[in-house]
Motif scaffolding. Structure first.
Motif, PDB file in Angstrom:
ATOM      1  N   VAL A 122     -13.642  29.815  24.294  1.00  0.00           N
ATOM      2  CA  VAL A 122     -14.093  28.737  25.375  1.00  0.00           C
ATOM      3  C   VAL A 122     -12.888  27.997  25.894  1.00  0.00           C
ATOM      4  CG1 VAL A 122     -15.714  26.788  26.150  1.00  0.00           C
ATOM      5  CG2 VAL A 122     -16.375  28.516  24.408  1.00  0.00           C
ATOM      6  N   SER A 123     -12.580  27.727  26.914  1.00  0.00           N
ATOM      7  CA  SER A 123     -11.486  27.280  27.711  1.00  0.00           C
ATOM      8  C   SER A 123     -11.870  25.981  28.761  1.00  0.00           C
ATOM      9  CB  SER A 123     -10.392  28.146  28.236  1.00  0.00           C
ATOM     10  OG  SER A 123      -9.910  29.246  27.460  1.00  0.00           O
ATOM     11  N   ARG A 124     -11.085  24.907  28.920  1.00  0.00           N
ATOM     12  CA  ARG A 124     -11.315  23.751  29.776  1.00  0.00           C
ATOM     13  C   ARG A 124     -10.082  23.223  30.382  1.00  0.00           C
ATOM     14  NH1 ARG A 124     -15.749  19.614  27.943  1.00  0.00           N
ATOM     15  NH2 ARG A 124     -14.619  18.142  29.127  1.00  0.00           N
ATOM     16  N   VAL A 125     -10.017  23.234  31.515  1.00  0.00           N
ATOM     17  CA  VAL A 125      -8.816  22.311  31.910  1.00  0.00           C
ATOM     18  C   VAL A 125      -8.910  20.863  31.710  1.00  0.00           C
ATOM     19  CG1 VAL A 125      -7.318  22.096  34.203  1.00  0.00           C
ATOM     20  CG2 VAL A 125      -8.332  24.248  33.751  1.00  0.00           C
ATOM     21  N   MET A 126      -8.061  20.275  31.055  1.00  0.00           N
ATOM     22  CA  MET A 126      -8.281  18.983  30.486  1.00  0.00           C
ATOM     23  C   MET A 126      -7.526  17.886  31.796  1.00  0.00           C
ATOM     24  SD  MET A 126     -10.371  19.079  28.367  1.00  0.00           S
ATOM     25  CE  MET A 126     -10.490  17.513  27.833  1.00  0.00           C
ATOM     26  N   GLN A 127      -6.220  18.403  32.158  1.00  0.00           N
ATOM     27  CA  GLN A 127      -5.379  17.697  32.566  1.00  0.00           C
ATOM     28  C   GLN A 127      -4.237  18.502  33.469  1.00  0.00           C
ATOM     29  OE1 GLN A 127      -2.548  15.424  30.421  1.00  0.00           O
ATOM     30  NE2 GLN A 127      -2.483  13.476  31.854  1.00  0.00           N
ATOM     31  N   VAL A 128      -4.125  18.062  34.779  1.00  0.00           N
ATOM     32  CA  VAL A 128      -3.193  18.826  35.614  1.00  0.00           C
ATOM     33  C   VAL A 128      -2.001  17.779  35.994  1.00  0.00           C
ATOM     34  CG1 VAL A 128      -4.336  18.453  37.925  1.00  0.00           C
ATOM     35  CG2 VAL A 128      -2.808  20.299  37.811  1.00  0.00           C
ATOM     36  N   ARG A 129      -0.820  18.030  35.807  1.00  0.00           N
ATOM     37  CA  ARG A 129       0.580  17.431  36.159  1.00  0.00           C
ATOM     38  C   ARG A 129       1.179  18.101  37.303  1.00  0.00           C
ATOM     39  NH1 ARG A 129       1.598  17.271  30.041  1.00  0.00           N
ATOM     40  NH2 ARG A 129       0.185  15.711  29.451  1.00  0.00           N
ATOM     41  N   ALA A 130       2.101  17.622  37.793  1.00  0.00           N
ATOM     42  CA  ALA A 130       2.932  18.420  38.877  1.00  0.00           C
ATOM     43  C   ALA A 130       3.418  19.862  38.594  1.00  0.00           C
ATOM     44  CB  ALA A 130       4.324  17.528  39.408  1.00  0.00           C
ATOM     45  N   ALA A 131       3.982  19.929  37.237  1.00  0.00           N
ATOM     46  CA  ALA A 131       4.628  21.170  36.670  1.00  0.00           C
ATOM     47  C   ALA A 131       4.053  21.941  35.651  1.00  0.00           C
ATOM     48  CB  ALA A 131       5.962  20.944  36.426  1.00  0.00           C
ATOM     49  N   SER A 132       2.860  21.092  35.196  1.00  0.00           N
ATOM     50  CA  SER A 132       2.062  21.728  33.987  1.00  0.00           C
ATOM     51  C   SER A 132       0.589  21.342  33.983  1.00  0.00           C
ATOM     52  CB  SER A 132       2.713  21.176  32.661  1.00  0.00           C
ATOM     53  OG  SER A 132       2.223  19.736  32.629  1.00  0.00           O
ATOM     54  N   VAL A 133      -0.137  22.270  33.146  1.00  0.00           N
ATOM     55  CA  VAL A 133      -1.569  21.986  33.048  1.00  0.00           C
ATOM     56  C   VAL A 133      -1.906  21.983  31.580  1.00  0.00           C
ATOM     57  CG1 VAL A 133      -1.705  24.595  33.111  1.00  0.00           C
ATOM     58  CG2 VAL A 133      -3.841  23.165  33.757  1.00  0.00           C
ATOM     59  N   VAL A 134      -2.791  21.151  31.123  1.00  0.00           N
ATOM     60  CA  VAL A 134      -3.373  21.168  29.726  1.00  0.00           C
ATOM     61  C   VAL A 134      -4.637  21.734  29.519  1.00  0.00           C
ATOM     62  CG1 VAL A 134      -3.901  19.507  27.887  1.00  0.00           C
ATOM     63  CG2 VAL A 134      -1.870  18.857  29.581  1.00  0.00           C
ATOM     64  N   ILE A 135      -4.827  22.631  28.573  1.00  0.00           N
ATOM     65  CA  ILE A 135      -6.209  23.612  28.649  1.00  0.00           C
ATOM     66  C   ILE A 135      -6.302  23.214  27.073  1.00  0.00           C
ATOM     67  CG2 ILE A 135      -7.076  25.747  28.674  1.00  0.00           C
ATOM     68  CD1 ILE A 135      -4.954  26.195  30.744  1.00  0.00           C
ATOM     69  N   HIS A 136      -7.712  22.905  26.881  1.00  0.00           N
ATOM     70  CA  HIS A 136      -8.190  22.714  25.500  1.00  0.00           C
ATOM     71  C   HIS A 136      -8.902  24.261  25.238  1.00  0.00           C
ATOM     72  CE1 HIS A 136     -11.189  21.651  22.180  1.00  0.00           C
ATOM     73  NE2 HIS A 136     -10.139  21.167  21.874  1.00  0.00           N
ATOM     74  N   GLN A 137      -8.954  24.665  24.092  1.00  0.00           N
ATOM     75  CA  GLN A 137      -9.490  26.017  23.797  1.00  0.00           C
ATOM     76  C   GLN A 137      -9.929  25.890  22.499  1.00  0.00           C
ATOM     77  OE1 GLN A 137      -6.028  28.566  25.093  1.00  0.00           O
ATOM     78  NE2 GLN A 137      -7.598  29.586  26.002  1.00  0.00           N
ATOM     79  N   THR A 138     -11.222  26.592  22.345  1.00  0.00           N
ATOM     80  CA  THR A 138     -12.165  26.636  20.984  1.00  0.00           C
ATOM     81  C   THR A 138     -12.334  28.222  20.964  1.00  0.00           C
ATOM     82  OG1 THR A 138     -14.153  26.483  21.922  1.00  0.00           O
ATOM     83  CG2 THR A 138     -12.918  24.306  20.919  1.00  0.00           C
ATOM     84  N   VAL A 139     -12.108  28.810  19.455  1.00  0.00           N
ATOM     85  CA  VAL A 139     -12.525  29.890  19.322  1.00  0.00           C
ATOM     86  C   VAL A 139     -13.906  29.939  18.439  1.00  0.00           C
ATOM     87  CG1 VAL A 139     -12.043  32.276  18.286  1.00  0.00           C
ATOM     88  CG2 VAL A 139     -10.358  31.042  19.431  1.00  0.00           C
ATOM     89  N   ARG A 140     -14.901  30.456  18.926  1.00  0.00           N
ATOM     90  CA  ARG A 140     -16.183  30.291  18.143  1.00  0.00           C
ATOM     91  C   ARG A 140     -17.054  31.514  17.790  1.00  0.00           C
ATOM     92  NH1 ARG A 140     -18.935  26.304  22.709  1.00  0.00           N
ATOM     93  NH2 ARG A 140     -17.203  24.651  22.545  1.00  0.00           N
ATOM     94  N   ARG A 141     -17.742  31.424  16.541  1.00  0.00           N
ATOM     95  CA  ARG A 141     -18.511  32.727  16.240  1.00  0.00           C
ATOM     96  C   ARG A 141     -20.191  31.746  16.373  1.00  0.00           C
ATOM     97  NH1 ARG A 141     -16.472  34.061  11.503  1.00  0.00           N
ATOM     98  NH2 ARG A 141     -17.666  32.596  10.437  1.00  0.00           N
TER      99      ARG A 141
END
Length: 154
Positions: free
Chosen positions: A93-112
């Motif tokens: 599961v991936s979620r975009v958390m923050q966007v900057r001029a040259a980058s993006v921050v994505i939080h990810q979890t791996v679940r069972r």
């Protein structure tokens, strides 16, 4: 007559703000103890991020082929909570958390199921062929903003 969805690679799907990408654990993913080797979680997450961006409308390949640059992981924080094993059905599961001029921050979890096995926060920076950070296309930052605030890419 051909069916558009037949024989196509898995792309996952958006559910609100989250991109959901199913993964099966194969023998090649495990180590001698029968659990997923720690580095393979990064591979699962990379595939999920790439497919999330593609599905959202971010064409990384076109930018790369035009010689304008590519994303590189600039920062990564990962926490392993529980092991995955051979033949497990996992969900990244991936979620975009923050966007900057040259980058993006994505939080990810791996679940069972509902159990979180691994979680990570990844900063991907767009870099020019010279290796220097480069401002992302405005259309991309717009897509990221919609994913953050509205929950959909379209």
């Amino acid at each position: 007559m051909t069916d558009q969805g037949v024989d196509q690679p898995q792309a996952g799907r958006f559910e609100g703000r989250e991109h959901r990408y199913p993964v099966r654990v194969y023998f090649e993913d495990t180590d001698l103890s029968g659990v997923v080797y720690h580095a393979n979680y990064l591979r699962f997450m990379e595939r999920a991020r790439s497919d999330m961006l593609r599905l959202a409308g971010i064409d990384q390949r076109a930018v790369h082929e035009a010689g304008e640059g590519a994303y590189a992981v600039a920062d990564l924080s990962i926490r392993y909570r529980a092991p995955a094993r051979l033949d497990d059905a996992l969900l990244v599961v991936s979620r975009v958390m923050q966007v900057r001029a040259a980058s993006v921050v994505i939080h990810q979890t791996v679940r069972r199921g509902s159990l979180v096995l691994t979680e990570a926060t990844v900063t991907a920076a767009l870099v020019a062929p010279s290796g220097r950070p480069k401002r992302q296309p405005a259309a991309w930052t717009d897509i990221y903003q919609r994913l953050i605030w509205q929950g959909t890419a379209t």
